[in-house]
Design a protein around this motif. Structure first.
Motif, PDB file in Angstrom:
ATOM      1  N   UNK A  62     -45.718 -38.424   6.365  1.00 36.27           N
ATOM      2  CA  UNK A  62     -46.184 -37.710   7.548  1.00 36.27           C
ATOM      3  C   UNK A  62     -45.076 -37.574   8.584  1.00 36.27           C
ATOM      4  N   UNK A  63     -45.315 -36.720   9.569  1.00 37.66           N
ATOM      5  CA  UNK A  63     -44.380 -36.534  10.670  1.00 37.66           C
ATOM      6  C   UNK A  63     -44.793 -37.404  11.857  1.00 37.66           C
ATOM      7  N   UNK A  64     -43.851 -37.804  12.694  1.00 35.95           N
ATOM      8  CA  UNK A  64     -44.197 -38.589  13.884  1.00 35.95           C
ATOM      9  C   UNK A  64     -45.152 -37.816  14.786  1.00 35.95           C
ATOM     10  N   UNK A  65     -46.058 -38.527  15.459  1.00 35.13           N
ATOM     11  CA  UNK A  65     -47.045 -37.838  16.303  1.00 35.13           C
ATOM     12  C   UNK A  65     -46.413 -37.226  17.549  1.00 35.13           C
ATOM     13  N   UNK A  66     -46.671 -35.962  17.770  1.00 31.49           N
ATOM     14  CA  UNK A  66     -46.154 -35.277  18.959  1.00 31.49           C
ATOM     15  C   UNK A  66     -47.034 -35.599  20.158  1.00 31.49           C
ATOM     16  N   UNK A  67     -46.476 -35.426  21.336  1.00 25.17           N
ATOM     17  CA  UNK A  67     -47.208 -35.630  22.582  1.00 25.17           C
ATOM     18  C   UNK A  67     -46.968 -34.421  23.482  1.00 25.17           C
ATOM     19  N   UNK A  68     -47.642 -34.401  24.589  1.00 21.72           N
ATOM     20  CA  UNK A  68     -47.429 -33.315  25.543  1.00 21.72           C
ATOM     21  C   UNK A  68     -46.015 -33.381  26.087  1.00 21.72           C
ATOM     22  N   UNK A  69     -45.335 -32.251  26.131  1.00 21.24           N
ATOM     23  CA  UNK A  69     -43.954 -32.215  26.613  1.00 21.24           C
ATOM     24  C   UNK A  69     -43.890 -32.576  28.090  1.00 21.24           C
ATOM     25  N   UNK A  70     -42.805 -33.237  28.462  1.00 22.93           N
ATOM     26  CA  UNK A  70     -42.597 -33.604  29.857  1.00 22.93           C
ATOM     27  C   UNK A  70     -41.160 -33.355  30.259  1.00 22.93           C
ATOM     28  N   UNK A  71     -40.915 -33.215  31.549  1.00 20.26           N
ATOM     29  CA  UNK A  71     -39.568 -33.023  32.062  1.00 20.26           C
ATOM     30  C   UNK A  71     -38.815 -34.356  32.057  1.00 20.26           C
ATOM     31  N   UNK A  79     -31.885 -39.104  31.328  1.00 23.51           N
ATOM     32  CA  UNK A  79     -31.680 -37.784  31.911  1.00 23.51           C
ATOM     33  C   UNK A  79     -31.835 -36.647  30.922  1.00 23.51           C
ATOM     34  N   UNK A  80     -31.963 -36.972  29.630  1.00 26.70           N
ATOM     35  CA  UNK A  80     -32.125 -35.958  28.583  1.00 26.70           C
ATOM     36  C   UNK A  80     -33.568 -35.892  28.090  1.00 26.70           C
ATOM     37  N   UNK A  81     -34.175 -37.048  27.849  1.00 24.21           N
ATOM     38  CA  UNK A  81     -35.476 -37.090  27.174  1.00 24.21           C
ATOM     39  C   UNK A  81     -36.617 -36.972  28.179  1.00 24.21           C
ATOM     40  N   UNK A 103     -38.503 -35.752  23.082  1.00 20.08           N
ATOM     41  CA  UNK A 103     -37.748 -34.621  23.592  1.00 20.08           C
ATOM     42  C   UNK A 103     -38.639 -33.394  23.486  1.00 20.08           C
ATOM     43  N   UNK A 104     -39.095 -32.910  24.628  1.00 25.16           N
ATOM     44  CA  UNK A 104     -40.059 -31.807  24.655  1.00 25.16           C
ATOM     45  C   UNK A 104     -41.308 -32.157  23.838  1.00 25.16           C
ATOM     46  N   UNK A 106     -30.024 -30.733  27.310  1.00 26.81           N
ATOM     47  CA  UNK A 106     -31.398 -30.951  26.851  1.00 26.81           C
ATOM     48  C   UNK A 106     -31.960 -29.707  26.172  1.00 26.81           C
ATOM     49  N   UNK A 107     -31.822 -28.567  26.809  1.00 31.45           N
ATOM     50  CA  UNK A 107     -32.361 -27.324  26.249  1.00 31.45           C
ATOM     51  C   UNK A 107     -31.682 -26.991  24.924  1.00 31.45           C
ATOM     52  N   UNK A 108     -30.379 -27.244  24.839  1.00 36.46           N
ATOM     53  CA  UNK A 108     -29.643 -26.998  23.602  1.00 36.46           C
ATOM     54  C   UNK A 108     -30.183 -27.877  22.472  1.00 36.46           C
ATOM     55  N   UNK A 109     -30.423 -29.149  22.793  1.00 34.68           N
ATOM     56  CA  UNK A 109     -30.948 -30.068  21.778  1.00 34.68           C
ATOM     57  C   UNK A 109     -32.344 -29.668  21.322  1.00 34.68           C
ATOM     58  N   UNK A 110     -33.193 -29.274  22.242  1.00 44.27           N
ATOM     59  CA  UNK A 110     -34.549 -28.842  21.886  1.00 44.27           C
ATOM     60  C   UNK A 110     -34.490 -27.692  20.888  1.00 44.27           C
ATOM     61  N   UNK A 111     -33.641 -26.711  21.154  1.00 46.73           N
ATOM     62  CA  UNK A 111     -33.540 -25.557  20.253  1.00 46.73           C
ATOM     63  C   UNK A 111     -32.981 -25.955  18.887  1.00 46.73           C
ATOM     64  N   UNK A 112     -31.981 -26.799  18.895  1.00 40.76           N
ATOM     65  CA  UNK A 112     -31.338 -27.162  17.627  1.00 40.76           C
ATOM     66  C   UNK A 112     -32.244 -28.028  16.755  1.00 40.76           C
ATOM     67  N   UNK A 113     -32.965 -28.970  17.355  1.00 44.67           N
ATOM     68  CA  UNK A 113     -33.902 -29.780  16.558  1.00 44.67           C
ATOM     69  C   UNK A 113     -35.021 -28.914  15.999  1.00 44.67           C
ATOM     70  N   UNK A 114     -35.472 -27.959  16.766  1.00 40.45           N
ATOM     71  CA  UNK A 114     -36.517 -27.058  16.278  1.00 40.45           C
ATOM     72  C   UNK A 114     -36.027 -26.271  15.064  1.00 40.45           C
ATOM     73  N   UNK A 115     -34.778 -25.822  15.111  1.00 43.43           N
ATOM     74  CA  UNK A 115     -34.221 -25.039  14.010  1.00 43.43           C
ATOM     75  C   UNK A 115     -34.006 -25.894  12.761  1.00 43.43           C
ATOM     76  N   UNK A 116     -33.757 -27.207  12.958  1.00 42.20           N
ATOM     77  CA  UNK A 116     -33.446 -28.084  11.820  1.00 42.20           C
ATOM     78  C   UNK A 116     -34.677 -28.720  11.199  1.00 42.20           C
TER      79      UNK A 116
END
Length: 508
Positions: free
Chosen positions: A247-256, A282-284, A307-308, A481-491
């Motif tokens: 299974x995948x880790x449980x997601x939660x509501x995104x936060x700043x 400062x990233x997560x 992260x998001x 942070x935004x760069x990491x969010x996009x890259x993890x989503x793509x991977x």
């Protein structure tokens, strides 16, 4: 003969009550809860279903044979639990104790749910050793099953009292161990046995207490002041992981993230330290960073975060401690955490500010090469999405150990402050020009060194490395942070095949 309903009710009551009142009182005086109270505080209300309540019920003074096992839910998710009852012969193991523990681990593995161990045990009952120790369903089967389950299901331990002799391996085979300071201990031989065998005079606390294992040996992961804090650590740990490896880790509501100026946090001078834990925050997502082994090998920071809203594992060099240099213990710390994340599908983020591995006769005798190789093996074998961010520097084999370009990261990102090289400029100039510098007049040395340093810095300029495709992107701190969010989503859907084999041969 008529069924005796009253006798059954009394037997059930005796089994659930645990040991004699004097043992309950003695535990309470130490700030220890009854095992059933611990379970009630940990699991969702009314969710615990017990097995083996009547184990050894015909024997005198052995209610449930000193261990409570069953199923429950934590935050709505199924788990299996075993809890030693230290009011029953100090939580020691008999033959049925062992069988109950074996069965509950087998159930957790078969059903694909986390296994929680609430440990408080003096170890095996020597008087019962033939029944519990050597056989196919003896105590060794517990550890065999734990090893079999490792990486398949999360295994987490909260340690409230002793975990003695062979029983000390139950925590050791778990992913993480929360230990209550002042009461929890792990040791293979008691203080009396140690004195008898070696002549050393010590105490259980000095030899195997919670602080020793959480700050020095690395066997413990969370040093807790209270039992409630230890139970909270168990719950928090499980909240970042899936129920099993499929299974995948449980997601939660995104936060700043927390308000941290990442650009201002990193000093320009490599000699000036900064706290990588603040950088991570400062990233997560705010308040999501869950540090593991915070007191041990502090030159490396590891832990879970979101992260998001998505779970990631973070590995970061912390220059606040030993300059962020990698030692034997920090290499082991990284290896285990990376394997944990890879087992349970948790993407990895490496934040590099590393001068490299420690050098010198002391660490060579400790096996720094072996331990460094183990860390690099773990990074190589990890097939989850992994991103390397060079925050300030990645020198020598430190670049390799932090998932540098040769280790198939999904991206190698550099901040404008980043430097990647075999070694720092000062060390490089000294290595190449030591004889030349020594031959120069004293008044000419500073200028010569400055010129050579400038040449070296130009050679490793971050733009040049980007032009050579050593790194994939140069990112401003505010955009990271935004760069990491996009890259993890793509991977997320990457192929996770690694090698044609059964398993590698670990360097340690």
């Amino acid at each position: 003969m008529a069924f005796d309903e009253e006798a059954l009710a009394q037997a059930r009551k005796r089994a659930a009550a645990g040991g004699a009142e004097k043992y309950h009182a003695a535990n309470a005086a130490k700030g220890k809860l009854f095992a059933r109270e611990r379970i009630a505080l940990l699991v969702d209300d009314g969710s615990f279903v017990e097995d083996g309540l009547f184990a050894n019920s015909l024997a005198e003074g052995l209610p449930a044979d000193g261990v409570i096992t069953g199923n429950a839910r934590i935050d709505g998710r199924d788990v299996c639990i075993m809890a030693n009852d230290s009011t029953v012969k100090a939580g020691s193991w008999g033959a049925r104790t062992v069988e109950k523990i074996i069965r509950i681990i087998e159930r957790a593995y078969a059903t694909g749910v986390p296994m929680v161990y609430l440990v408080d045990s003096a170890g095996a009952r020597i008087t019962d050793q033939v029944d519990l120790f050597p056989g196919r369903r003896g105590a060794g089967k517990i550890f065999h099953n734990q090893v079999k389950a490792s990486g398949s299901i999360p295994q987490v331990c909260a340690l409230f009292g002793p975990s003695a002799a062979g029983g000390a391996y139950i925590p050791a085979f778990c992913d993480v161990v929360a230990m209550v300071e002042g009461n929890a201990s792990m040791y293979l031989g008691s203080d009396r046995m140690v004195e008898m065998v070696t002549g050393e005079k010590t105490t259980l606390e000095a030899m195997g207490g919670a602080r020793v294992h959480c700050a020095e040996s690395g066997v413990g992961h969370f040093l807790c002041k209270t039992e409630q804090e230890a139970l909270d650590a168990v719950r928090s740990y499980l909240s970042y992981l899936p129920s099993n490896y499929t299974q995948q880790p449980p997601a939660a509501e995104a936060g700043a993230p927390a308000k941290v100026d990442l650009g201002a946090l990193v000093p320009e001078s490599e000699r000036q330290a900064f706290d990588m834990r603040r950088y991570i925050k400062g990233i997560v997502d705010k308040d999501s960073f869950f540090e593991i082994q915070a007191l041990w090998a502090k030159e490396l920071t590891v832990g879970f975060a979101r992260l998001d809203g998505e779970v990631i594992g973070v590995v970061g060099n912390n220059s606040m401690f030993k300059g962020g240099v990698l030692f034997v213990d920090s290499a082991d710390k990284a290896s285990r955490f990376v394997q944990l994340c890879d087992a349970f599908n948790v993407p990895l983020l490496f934040l590099s500010d590393v001068p490299g591995f420690m050098v010198g006769s002391a660490v060579e005798k400790q096996g720094i090469i072996r331990h460094g190789a183990k860390m690099i093996t773990a990074i190589s074998e990890a097939t989850v999405p992994k991103i390397c961010v060079v925050v300030r520097k990645a020198y020598g084999a430190g670049l390799y150990a932090m998932a540098g370009p040769g280790f198939e990261p999904d991206a190698t990102i550099a901040l404008p402050t980043a430097k990647i090289a075999v070694m720092g400029a000062e060390a490089a100039v000294n290595a190449v020009y030591a004889n030349k510098i020594a031959a120069l007049p004293e008044e000419d040395r500073a200028a010569f060194i400055a010129e050579r340093r400038a040449e070296y810095e130009r050679d490793i300029d971050i733009l040049r490395l980007a032009s050579e495709l050593v790194i994939d992107a140069i990112v401003e701190p505010g955009d990271l942070r935004a760069e990491l969010v996009r890259r993890y989503s793509a991977a997320r859907g990457k192929d996770r095949a690694f090698s044609r084999r059964r398993h590698g041969v670990t360097p340690v």
